[in-house]
Design a protein around this motif. Structure first.
Motif: not given
Length: 134
Positions: A16-19, A70-73, A93-95, A100-104
């Motif tokens: 969700x965060x990456x989208x 670069x696109x790595x969903x 970068x989302x992990x 949940x998740x972490x965005x850098x």
């Protein structure tokens, strides 16, 4: 060169965060300087997708053309933005983490030859911009 690095944690999934954050047409919703962002062609986002982004300056605005390198969903997107003053490489970068998740978010500004002398003057303002944006 000026390096900005910020991040946050979210209860939402990495997908969700990456989208949301990986689709750069949304950057005006989370980047405090972005006034407008527009994808220049229809279709899905991927390597080669281009965005025109207008960013606010203390006086006026600046237009950048971003291209997805670069696109790595749902994990990573790297974009390069260009204008006459600098080139900026944005990496999102989302992990996944336990809750949940972490965005850098990282932005590397490389100033054009005639503008490198301004880096020291601009670094504090760029730092404030990064903290306000992410």
């Amino acid at each position: 060169m000026i390096l900005l690095r910020e991040g946050f944690r979210s209860k939402r999934s990495a997908r969700e965060v990456f989208a949301y954050a990986g689709e750069f047409a949304h950057c005006e919703q989370w980047d405090s300087t972005a006034l407008r962002s527009q994808k220049t062609q229809p279709g899905p986002t991927g390597v080669g997708t281009v965005y025109d982004v207008e960013c606010a300056l203390p006086v006026g605005s600046l237009k950048l053309r971003y291209r997805v390198l670069e696109w790595e969903p749902p994990r990573r997107v790297v974009l390069e933005g260009t204008c006459r003053f600098f080139t900026v490489t944005d990496t999102i970068t989302v992990t996944t983490c336990d809750d949940g998740s972490e965005l850098d978010y990282q932005a590397v500004f490389d100033f054009a030859d005639g503008w490198r002398w301004t880096e020291g003057l601009l670094r504090p303002g760029f730092g404030r911009m990064g903290k306000a944006s992410v």
